[in-house]
Design a protein around this motif. Structure first.
Motif, PDB file in Angstrom:
ATOM      1  N   PRO A  77     -12.760 -12.937  10.858  1.00  0.00           N
ATOM      2  CA  PRO A  77     -13.731 -13.826  10.214  1.00  0.00           C
ATOM      3  C   PRO A  77     -13.603 -13.914   8.696  1.00  0.00           C
ATOM      4  O   PRO A  77     -13.901 -14.946   8.116  1.00  0.00           O
ATOM      5  CB  PRO A  77     -15.081 -13.222  10.605  1.00  0.00           C
ATOM      6  N   HIS A  78     -13.181 -12.841   8.020  1.00  0.00           N
ATOM      7  CA  HIS A  78     -13.152 -12.866   6.548  1.00  0.00           C
ATOM      8  C   HIS A  78     -11.713 -13.003   6.062  1.00  0.00           C
ATOM      9  O   HIS A  78     -10.957 -12.037   6.114  1.00  0.00           O
ATOM     10  CB  HIS A  78     -13.777 -11.592   5.969  1.00  0.00           C
ATOM     11  N   LEU A  79     -11.395 -14.191   5.579  1.00  0.00           N
ATOM     12  CA  LEU A  79      -9.994 -14.454   5.237  1.00  0.00           C
ATOM     13  C   LEU A  79      -9.550 -13.753   3.959  1.00  0.00           C
ATOM     14  O   LEU A  79      -8.356 -13.594   3.711  1.00  0.00           O
ATOM     15  CB  LEU A  79      -9.767 -15.963   5.105  1.00  0.00           C
ATOM     16  N   HIS A  80     -10.513 -13.298   3.144  1.00  0.00           N
ATOM     17  CA  HIS A  80     -10.126 -12.624   1.896  1.00  0.00           C
ATOM     18  C   HIS A  80      -9.833 -11.133   2.111  1.00  0.00           C
ATOM     19  O   HIS A  80      -9.408 -10.445   1.198  1.00  0.00           O
ATOM     20  CB  HIS A  80     -11.216 -12.799   0.831  1.00  0.00           C
ATOM     21  N   LEU A  81     -10.081 -10.640   3.314  1.00  0.00           N
ATOM     22  CA  LEU A  81      -9.817  -9.213   3.573  1.00  0.00           C
ATOM     23  C   LEU A  81      -8.431  -9.017   4.189  1.00  0.00           C
ATOM     24  O   LEU A  81      -7.944  -9.884   4.923  1.00  0.00           O
ATOM     25  CB  LEU A  81     -10.845  -8.648   4.563  1.00  0.00           C
ATOM     26  N   ALA A  82      -7.821  -7.860   3.894  1.00  0.00           N
ATOM     27  CA  ALA A  82      -6.525  -7.559   4.509  1.00  0.00           C
ATOM     28  C   ALA A  82      -6.710  -7.450   6.019  1.00  0.00           C
ATOM     29  O   ALA A  82      -7.775  -7.048   6.487  1.00  0.00           O
ATOM     30  CB  ALA A  82      -6.009  -6.241   3.958  1.00  0.00           C
ATOM     31  N   SER A  83      -5.675  -7.843   6.765  1.00  0.00           N
ATOM     32  CA  SER A  83      -5.750  -7.691   8.226  1.00  0.00           C
ATOM     33  C   SER A  83      -5.310  -6.285   8.571  1.00  0.00           C
ATOM     34  O   SER A  83      -4.355  -5.775   7.982  1.00  0.00           O
ATOM     35  CB  SER A  83      -4.778  -8.628   8.921  1.00  0.00           C
ATOM     36  N   PHE A  84      -5.978  -5.686   9.525  1.00  0.00           N
ATOM     37  CA  PHE A  84      -5.529  -4.371   9.989  1.00  0.00           C
ATOM     38  C   PHE A  84      -4.160  -4.571  10.647  1.00  0.00           C
ATOM     39  O   PHE A  84      -4.000  -5.429  11.520  1.00  0.00           O
ATOM     40  CB  PHE A  84      -6.532  -3.783  10.987  1.00  0.00           C
ATOM     41  N   ASP A  85      -3.179  -3.757  10.236  1.00  0.00           N
ATOM     42  CA  ASP A  85      -1.807  -3.986  10.688  1.00  0.00           C
ATOM     43  C   ASP A  85      -1.556  -3.321  12.042  1.00  0.00           C
ATOM     44  O   ASP A  85      -0.862  -2.300  12.131  1.00  0.00           O
ATOM     45  CB  ASP A  85      -0.834  -3.453   9.624  1.00  0.00           C
ATOM     46  N   TYR A  86      -2.106  -3.947  13.082  1.00  0.00           N
ATOM     47  CA  TYR A  86      -1.944  -3.372  14.425  1.00  0.00           C
ATOM     48  C   TYR A  86      -0.480  -3.401  14.869  1.00  0.00           C
ATOM     49  O   TYR A  86       0.057  -2.406  15.372  1.00  0.00           O
ATOM     50  CB  TYR A  86      -2.838  -4.128  15.422  1.00  0.00           C
ATOM     51  N   LEU A  87       0.170  -4.549  14.638  1.00  0.00           N
ATOM     52  CA  LEU A  87       1.552  -4.667  15.120  1.00  0.00           C
ATOM     53  C   LEU A  87       2.482  -3.692  14.410  1.00  0.00           C
ATOM     54  O   LEU A  87       3.348  -3.073  15.034  1.00  0.00           O
ATOM     55  CB  LEU A  87       2.049  -6.109  14.956  1.00  0.00           C
ATOM     56  N   GLY A  88       2.261  -3.530  13.104  1.00  0.00           N
ATOM     57  CA  GLY A  88       3.066  -2.574  12.331  1.00  0.00           C
ATOM     58  C   GLY A  88       2.894  -1.165  12.889  1.00  0.00           C
ATOM     59  O   GLY A  88       3.859  -0.412  13.028  1.00  0.00           O
ATOM     60  N   GLY A  89       1.644  -0.820  13.216  1.00  0.00           N
ATOM     61  CA  GLY A  89       1.349   0.507  13.764  1.00  0.00           C
ATOM     62  C   GLY A  89       2.041   0.712  15.105  1.00  0.00           C
ATOM     63  O   GLY A  89       2.648   1.764  15.363  1.00  0.00           O
ATOM     64  N   MET A  90       1.995  -0.318  15.954  1.00  0.00           N
ATOM     65  CA  MET A  90       2.619  -0.206  17.276  1.00  0.00           C
ATOM     66  C   MET A  90       4.144  -0.134  17.164  1.00  0.00           C
ATOM     67  O   MET A  90       4.788   0.602  17.908  1.00  0.00           O
ATOM     68  CB  MET A  90       2.209  -1.386  18.179  1.00  0.00           C
ATOM     69  N   GLN A  91       4.678  -0.904  16.207  1.00  0.00           N
ATOM     70  CA  GLN A  91       6.141  -0.843  16.008  1.00  0.00           C
ATOM     71  C   GLN A  91       6.564   0.568  15.630  1.00  0.00           C
ATOM     72  O   GLN A  91       7.560   1.085  16.134  1.00  0.00           O
ATOM     73  CB  GLN A  91       6.548  -1.796  14.891  1.00  0.00           C
ATOM     74  N   ALA A  92       5.782   1.199  14.738  1.00  0.00           N
ATOM     75  CA  ALA A  92       6.112   2.566  14.309  1.00  0.00           C
ATOM     76  C   ALA A  92       6.071   3.503  15.529  1.00  0.00           C
ATOM     77  O   ALA A  92       6.966   4.324  15.728  1.00  0.00           O
ATOM     78  CB  ALA A  92       5.124   3.029  13.244  1.00  0.00           C
ATOM     79  N   LEU A  93       5.055   3.337  16.363  1.00  0.00           N
ATOM     80  CA  LEU A  93       4.904   4.236  17.530  1.00  0.00           C
ATOM     81  C   LEU A  93       5.972   3.972  18.598  1.00  0.00           C
ATOM     82  O   LEU A  93       6.298   4.852  19.388  1.00  0.00           O
ATOM     83  CB  LEU A  93       3.502   4.064  18.141  1.00  0.00           C
ATOM     84  N   GLN A  94       6.509   2.735  18.582  1.00  0.00           N
ATOM     85  CA  GLN A  94       7.523   2.396  19.587  1.00  0.00           C
ATOM     86  C   GLN A  94       8.954   2.633  19.082  1.00  0.00           C
ATOM     87  O   GLN A  94       9.902   2.510  19.846  1.00  0.00           O
ATOM     88  CB  GLN A  94       7.373   0.934  20.010  1.00  0.00           C
ATOM     89  N   SER A  95       9.089   2.962  17.806  1.00  0.00           N
ATOM     90  CA  SER A  95      10.448   3.159  17.289  1.00  0.00           C
ATOM     91  C   SER A  95      10.988   4.497  17.791  1.00  0.00           C
ATOM     92  O   SER A  95      10.244   5.320  18.329  1.00  0.00           O
ATOM     93  CB  SER A  95      10.460   3.087  15.760  1.00  0.00           C
ATOM     94  N   GLN A  96      12.284   4.706  17.587  1.00  0.00           N
ATOM     95  CA  GLN A  96      12.884   5.944  18.085  1.00  0.00           C
ATOM     96  C   GLN A  96      13.544   6.726  16.962  1.00  0.00           C
ATOM     97  O   GLN A  96      14.475   6.198  16.341  1.00  0.00           O
ATOM     98  CB  GLN A  96      13.899   5.618  19.174  1.00  0.00           C
ATOM     99  N   PRO A  97      13.105   7.923  16.626  1.00  0.00           N
ATOM    100  CA  PRO A  97      11.947   8.595  17.202  1.00  0.00           C
ATOM    101  C   PRO A  97      10.653   7.924  16.723  1.00  0.00           C
ATOM    102  O   PRO A  97      10.657   7.288  15.670  1.00  0.00           O
ATOM    103  CB  PRO A  97      12.057  10.025  16.643  1.00  0.00           C
ATOM    104  N   PRO A  98       9.577   8.096  17.500  1.00  0.00           N
ATOM    105  CA  PRO A  98       8.321   7.420  17.134  1.00  0.00           C
ATOM    106  C   PRO A  98       7.755   7.960  15.818  1.00  0.00           C
ATOM    107  O   PRO A  98       7.931   9.126  15.502  1.00  0.00           O
ATOM    108  CB  PRO A  98       7.378   7.764  18.298  1.00  0.00           C
ATOM    109  N   ARG A  99       7.088   7.068  15.094  1.00  0.00           N
ATOM    110  CA  ARG A  99       6.448   7.479  13.835  1.00  0.00           C
ATOM    111  C   ARG A  99       4.967   7.147  13.922  1.00  0.00           C
ATOM    112  O   ARG A  99       4.564   6.239  14.654  1.00  0.00           O
ATOM    113  CB  ARG A  99       7.055   6.690  12.668  1.00  0.00           C
ATOM    114  N   TRP A 100       4.160   7.871  13.152  1.00  0.00           N
ATOM    115  CA  TRP A 100       2.743   7.530  13.047  1.00  0.00           C
ATOM    116  C   TRP A 100       2.627   6.267  12.196  1.00  0.00           C
ATOM    117  O   TRP A 100       3.449   6.060  11.294  1.00  0.00           O
ATOM    118  CB  TRP A 100       1.958   8.675  12.387  1.00  0.00           C
ATOM    119  N   PRO A 101       1.600   5.444  12.450  1.00  0.00           N
ATOM    120  CA  PRO A 101       1.408   4.249  11.607  1.00  0.00           C
ATOM    121  C   PRO A 101       1.299   4.650  10.131  1.00  0.00           C
ATOM    122  O   PRO A 101       0.764   5.717   9.821  1.00  0.00           O
ATOM    123  CB  PRO A 101       0.080   3.678  12.111  1.00  0.00           C
TER     124      PRO A 101
END
Ligand SMILES: Nc1nc2c(ncn2[C@@H]2O[C@H](COP(=O)(O)OP(=O)(O)O)[C@@H](O)[C@H]2O)c(=O)[nH]1
Ligand SMILES: [Mg+2]
Length: 475
Positions: A77-101
């Motif tokens: 709803p608030h376009l002036h706020l940063a978006s929570f980087d869900y995809l970035g976090g998931m990419q880190a967890l899915q990388s090999q070896p996995p990393r924390w967001p």
């Protein structure tokens, strides 16, 4: 009435019913840095996005009764706020070896649309499906530590900082920026570059208190977690030694353009435009909150770090104590009705220790929680792991059975060696002085578990948190 008019009316009624069933909830996730906010939101979103396929949420009544139909991400709803980087976090967890967001340092938000079958008969008669727009907001708990500044003048703040330079190690770290103060006459016209240099040295000192001494109770909070204010002149101020201020020349009224004048103005500006603004713009809009507390790292870091964390958490809870302070009452009208206190990273201890972790957290927040209860906010205290990185089990040693954890330590990320750890006992109450001498703890960080795109992230009791925070919204 003609059939076409009837059907149009019917469609309108359906639309109205649908409208009334679209609910809204703004959930804030907070805690001191490193408490596990990013991990919590990443896991929460992941659990919800998997929808009805996720069988890992037995403590969430709606999911257990198969009333949860699914979720999707929609524009925030608030376009002036940063978006929570869900995809970035998931990419880190899915990388090999996995990393924390990766860590972040400001406010961010994300909206999920949850579809469900209403659980009460009345609502179900109106519609088979309903929607909850869930806004999840991540913000640093450190920002709530600035609240006491609102009751202080610049002079009082300087005294407060000077009185809190204990222990000796802290005073030692402070020497760098304090030495720079010797070169300025606080009544002479201020030089912007000098102000910026000293503010930088003060900020470095705060960072070292945080990193080297494990301290969290740091003021002003934005200096270490500036968010969008990084590099802004509003953060170019610092406290002066009270001795300077109490000298006859120091107590005279400061010229606007002098060092003292500018420092006073910036302090006031910070209170008005940063501290109050956060309460007005954000805090006032939260419906529910979860406060994550990492009780384990400070147990590792020692007595001073633990007491500091306790102080910081209870200070944070003053922000929920809006009834008694007229100042806060003026800033925002109360809205939050449910609050979870969660001891995070519970996968660092064996399951039979979880109760002790909850007891420890309860004692730690006892003072702050009394005020929260006074406001009529319902609370729950629990232990959870947003993303479970260990497996628990029993290990036989000399025909004796011990509870242990298995996982890959962060330090073994290169070799991917799985280690068995005996983490030691969590004290069920605030540790006594003897405890710090014995220190039988072993809470080393674990590597994140390997995530994939078709299974929900492993967790401990995130479903209990969902049940308490959202459960009543699915009636
Ligand atoms: N084992 C384990 N570690 C966690 C968990 N949540 C967070 N952590 C660890 O704590 C670190 C900080 O977490 P993060 O979510 O970035 O904290 P934030 O600063 O509050 O957002 C992570 O990098 C992990 O090492 C958890 O559920 N289990
Ligand atoms: Mg974070």
């Amino acid at each position: 009435m003609s059939p076409s008019r009837l059907s149009r009316l019917g469609a309108k009624a359906d639309e109205l019913a649908k409208l009334s069933m679209d609910k809204q909830l703004r959930l804030a996730v907070t805690g001191l840095s490193g408490a596990g906010k990013t991990a919590f939101i990443t896991s929460l979103v992941n659990q919800l996005l998997l929808g009805a396929e996720n069988h890992q949420l037995p403590l969430w009544t709606l999911a257990r009764k198969q009333g949860f139909l699914g979720a999707k991400r929609v524009p925030q709803p608030h376009l002036h706020l940063a978006s929570f980087d869900y995809l970035g976090g998931m990419q880190a967890l899915q990388s090999q070896p996995p990393r924390w967001p990766s860590p972040t340092d400001g406010v961010s938000e994300l909206r999920l649309k949850l579809r469900y079958s209403p659980q009460s008969l009345i609502w179900r008669k109106l519609s088979h499906t309903a929607t909850l727009n869930l806004d999840i907001v991540d913000y640093p708990g450190e920002w709530l530590l600035d609240l006491p500044l609102l009751n202080m003048t610049y002079q009082q703040w300087c005294e407060h900082i000077a009185n809190n330079l204990q222990p000796a190690r802290k005073a030692e770290l402070a020497k760098n920026w304090q030495d720079l103060l010797l070169n300025i006459d606080i009544h002479s016209p201020a030089d912007e570059n000098t102000l910026a240099d000293i503010a930088k040295a003060y900020t470095e000192y705060l960072h070292r208190c945080k990193d080297e001494l494990g301290l969290h109770h740091i003021q002003p909070g934005r200096f270490v977690l500036p968010g969008e204010l990084a590099g802004a002149p509003i953060l170019a101020f610092f406290p002066l030694p009270p001795a300077l201020l109490s000298e006859p020349s120091g107590s005279r009224k400061a010229q606007k353009s002098s060092y003292l004048g500018l420092l006073e103005q910036r302090f006031e500006y910070y209170k008005e435009h940063v501290v109050k603004q956060f309460y007005r713009q954000h805090f006032v809009k939260f419906d529910r909150q979860i406060v994550l507390v990492d009780c384990l790292s400070p147990l590792n870091s020692g007595h001073q770090s633990f007491c500091d964390m306790q102080l910081a958490i209870n200070q944070i809870l003053h922000s929920f104590n809006y009834g008694q302070t007229s100042l806060l009452r003026r800033l925002f009208a109360p809205k939050i009705d449910k609050l979870v206190f969660a001891a995070s990273k519970a996968d660092h201890v064996t399951p039979e220790q979880h109760d002790k972790l909850v007891q420890l957290l309860s004692q730690l927040i006892a003072e702050g929680k009394r005020h929260v209860k006074f406001e009529g906010i319902s609370t729950q205290t629990m232990a959870l792991a947003s993303i479970k990185a260990t497996q628990s089990g029993k290990v036989q040693i000399n025909s004796q059975s011990f509870s242990a954890l298995k996982g890959i330590l962060q330090s073994d990320a290169d070799s991917q060696k799985v280690t068995t750890v005996f983490p030691g006992e969590v004290p069920a109450s605030l540790p006594k002085p003897e405890f710090w001498q014995q220190q039988g703890f072993e809470f080393s960080p674990f590597q994140a578990p390997q995530a994939n795109s078709f299974e929900a992230l492993p967790h401990i009791r995130i479903d209990q948190a969902i049940e308490f925070l959202l459960g009543d919204k699915f009636k």
